[in-house]
Design a protein around this motif. Sequence first.
Motif, short mmCIF file in Angstrom:
data_model
loop_
_atom_site.label_atom_id
_atom_site.label_comp_id
_atom_site.label_asym_id
_atom_site.label_seq_id
_atom_site.Cartn_x
_atom_site.Cartn_y
_atom_site.Cartn_z
N SER A 182 -0.53 -14.87 -33.76
CA SER A 182 -1.33 -13.72 -34.22
C SER A 182 -0.61 -12.40 -34.01
CB SER A 182 -2.67 -13.69 -33.49
OG SER A 182 -2.48 -13.63 -32.08
N ASP A 183 0.45 -12.39 -33.19
CA ASP A 183 1.21 -11.16 -32.94
C ASP A 183 2.25 -10.88 -34.01
OD1 ASP A 183 -0.11 -10.99 -30.46
OD2 ASP A 183 1.44 -12.20 -29.47
N VAL A 184 2.59 -11.90 -34.80
CA VAL A 184 3.72 -11.80 -35.72
C VAL A 184 3.28 -11.27 -37.08
CG1 VAL A 184 5.58 -13.07 -36.87
CG2 VAL A 184 4.89 -13.69 -34.54
N ILE A 185 3.95 -10.21 -37.52
CA ILE A 185 3.68 -9.64 -38.84
C ILE A 185 4.53 -10.31 -39.91
CG2 ILE A 185 3.81 -7.53 -40.23
CD1 ILE A 185 3.32 -5.94 -37.64
N ASN A 209 -1.17 -18.88 -42.65
CA ASN A 209 -2.50 -19.50 -42.60
C ASN A 209 -3.15 -19.19 -41.26
OD1 ASN A 209 -2.47 -21.45 -45.16
ND2 ASN A 209 -0.48 -21.65 -44.12
N PRO A 210 -3.43 -17.90 -41.03
CA PRO A 210 -3.87 -17.48 -39.70
C PRO A 210 -5.21 -18.05 -39.26
CG PRO A 210 -4.14 -15.70 -41.29
CD PRO A 210 -3.37 -16.77 -41.99
N ASP A 211 -6.06 -18.47 -40.21
CA ASP A 211 -7.40 -18.95 -39.85
C ASP A 211 -7.46 -20.46 -39.67
OD1 ASP A 211 -8.37 -16.32 -40.00
OD2 ASP A 211 -8.65 -16.50 -42.17
N THR A 212 -6.33 -21.14 -39.86
CA THR A 212 -6.30 -22.60 -39.73
C THR A 212 -5.67 -22.98 -38.40
OG1 THR A 212 -6.04 -22.80 -42.13
CG2 THR A 212 -5.58 -24.76 -40.80
N ASP A 213 -6.27 -23.92 -37.70
CA ASP A 213 -5.77 -24.35 -36.41
C ASP A 213 -4.33 -24.83 -36.52
OD1 ASP A 213 -6.53 -25.18 -33.54
OD2 ASP A 213 -5.68 -27.02 -34.37
N ALA A 214 -3.48 -24.42 -35.54
CA ALA A 214 -2.05 -24.77 -35.57
C ALA A 214 -1.83 -26.27 -35.55
CB ALA A 214 -1.33 -24.11 -34.39
N GLU A 215 -2.66 -27.00 -34.79
CA GLU A 215 -2.51 -28.45 -34.73
C GLU A 215 -2.75 -29.09 -36.09
OE1 GLU A 215 -4.38 -32.31 -32.36
OE2 GLU A 215 -4.83 -30.27 -31.67
N GLN A 216 -3.72 -28.56 -36.81
CA GLN A 216 -4.02 -29.08 -38.14
C GLN A 216 -2.86 -28.80 -39.11
OE1 GLN A 216 -7.78 -27.74 -39.69
NE2 GLN A 216 -7.34 -28.43 -41.77
N GLU A 275 2.15 -20.66 -29.23
CA GLU A 275 2.99 -19.61 -28.62
C GLU A 275 4.37 -19.68 -29.26
OE1 GLU A 275 2.99 -20.22 -24.44
OE2 GLU A 275 0.90 -19.57 -24.18
N ILE A 276 4.73 -18.65 -29.99
CA ILE A 276 6.03 -18.64 -30.69
C ILE A 276 7.17 -18.54 -29.68
CG2 ILE A 276 7.39 -17.56 -32.51
CD1 ILE A 276 4.62 -18.74 -33.33
N ILE A 277 7.02 -17.64 -28.73
CA ILE A 277 8.02 -17.47 -27.66
C ILE A 277 7.28 -17.39 -26.34
CG2 ILE A 277 9.84 -16.01 -26.71
CD1 ILE A 277 10.39 -15.01 -29.54
N ARG A 278 7.57 -18.29 -25.43
CA ARG A 278 6.93 -18.27 -24.11
C ARG A 278 7.42 -17.07 -23.30
NH1 ARG A 278 7.58 -24.66 -22.38
NH2 ARG A 278 7.42 -25.48 -24.51
N GLU A 321 2.31 -3.45 -33.03
CA GLU A 321 2.68 -2.39 -32.10
C GLU A 321 2.14 -2.62 -30.70
OE1 GLU A 321 4.76 0.61 -30.75
OE2 GLU A 321 4.87 -0.15 -32.80
N SER A 322 0.97 -3.21 -30.59
CA SER A 322 0.39 -3.47 -29.27
C SER A 322 1.29 -4.39 -28.46
CB SER A 322 -0.99 -4.10 -29.43
OG SER A 322 -1.50 -4.49 -28.18
N VAL A 323 1.77 -5.43 -29.07
CA VAL A 323 2.66 -6.37 -28.37
C VAL A 323 4.01 -5.71 -28.09
CG1 VAL A 323 3.91 -8.56 -28.59
CG2 VAL A 323 1.55 -8.39 -29.37
N ALA A 324 4.56 -5.01 -29.08
CA ALA A 324 5.86 -4.37 -28.91
C ALA A 324 5.85 -3.38 -27.74
CB ALA A 324 6.26 -3.66 -30.20
N SER A 325 4.77 -2.65 -27.58
CA SER A 325 4.68 -1.64 -26.53
C SER A 325 4.58 -2.24 -25.14
CB SER A 325 3.47 -0.73 -26.77
OG SER A 325 3.60 -0.06 -28.00
N ASN A 326 4.09 -3.47 -25.06
CA ASN A 326 3.86 -4.09 -23.75
C ASN A 326 4.90 -5.15 -23.39
OD1 ASN A 326 1.35 -2.81 -22.84
ND2 ASN A 326 0.48 -3.72 -24.68
#
Length: 382
Positions: free
Chosen positions: A297-300, A340-347, A356-359, A281-286
């Motif tokens: 981290s914004d994606v549910i 896998n939110p706690d694992t680095d994306a590069e890994q 960044e899913i969408i710039r 909701e925080s992202v959606a509102s802004n």
Amino acid sequence: MTKPKTIVVKIGSALLANQELLTPRYGFLQRMMEDIAHLRSEGWNVIVCSSGSVALGLRIIGETPESAGVSDKQAAAACGMPLLLNAYKQVGHEFGFDIAQVLLTLGDFEDHRRFLNTRNTVHRLLESGIMPIVNENDTITTEEIRVGDNDRLAAKVAQMVGASDFIILTGVDGLYDRNPDDPEAKFVAEVHDVNQYMDATKGKSTLGTGGMATKLQAANMAQEAGVTTWIAQGEVDRPLSRVLDRTGRATKVIPNPEPLSGWDSWIANRLQMAGSLVVNESVASNIATGDRPIRRSDVISADGDFTRGDVLHIYDNKGIERARGLSDFTSEELRVMINNPDTDAEQLLGYRTKGEIIRSNNLVALDTRHLLWDAPAALSEG
């Protein structure tokens, strides 16, 4: 030298094909092409988005509009397209101009490179004084990959070429606040917000694939690109000129006074949904006021099978669409990251990325004048 204005005209099957005989209606074509010749002499560029190939081919393959399945319609399109183009060519020559056929598929609009290539081709034809006749390539498209109606296809063409006006010719003289067969139906002269009239647009023609609802959807796409849309009667003399010189009755859909840029309009005006996300909701509102990307981290949750560069529809946790944006990841990569939110994306992915899913410069917030899409059932249930 003044740059010529461009008009896109959408002509439905019921105007072009006799509903009983399924043959070309040459009387209508004569009136139409004579009017187009007049507009061209006055400096207008004219692009026609024409239905009719399927309707004209049904008789040849021994089918009717009621009995034809997908493969029948594909075969009918292959038989009917030469008849349709020959009719346009014959009548066009009577009035001293040439035509060209432009067959498009959904991918020609949804892939940005193909979109630009198509635009360049259409502009080159106009520069040579040739009138493009655009149609969906019904011979090769299936339900899963087709635009589905020539109203929205024509609106995308209007957006593509930067048209000033978009005229949808139909069997009635415009939009009514309810079914025009109702004696209490009232004509609507101007529309600012198409959302107000969607409930009054049920039903479609016998030969066509869309009714007034698709015309309003198309008008909404055009108005967000700054194009004036007219919904008008085709069964009259000078069907186009009488709209443009205001001597005939037509519904005018007012363009947005602050239209989207070409890039943002391409992102926001979709023909099909490639995939979708639910964000917190925080992202959606802004989204409307902020200038930040959508991060992992914004994606549910996510829905659909999409590739990098596809446009995703962004929903809040109540299922209300808030934005559309260009994905930097495939659906498989995205699901790996959000699971896998706690694992680095590069890994996880094997290459360097900010996650960044969408710039932010590829994200378009939807305002109240956009027609919003319902969230997919999988997202709603999730």
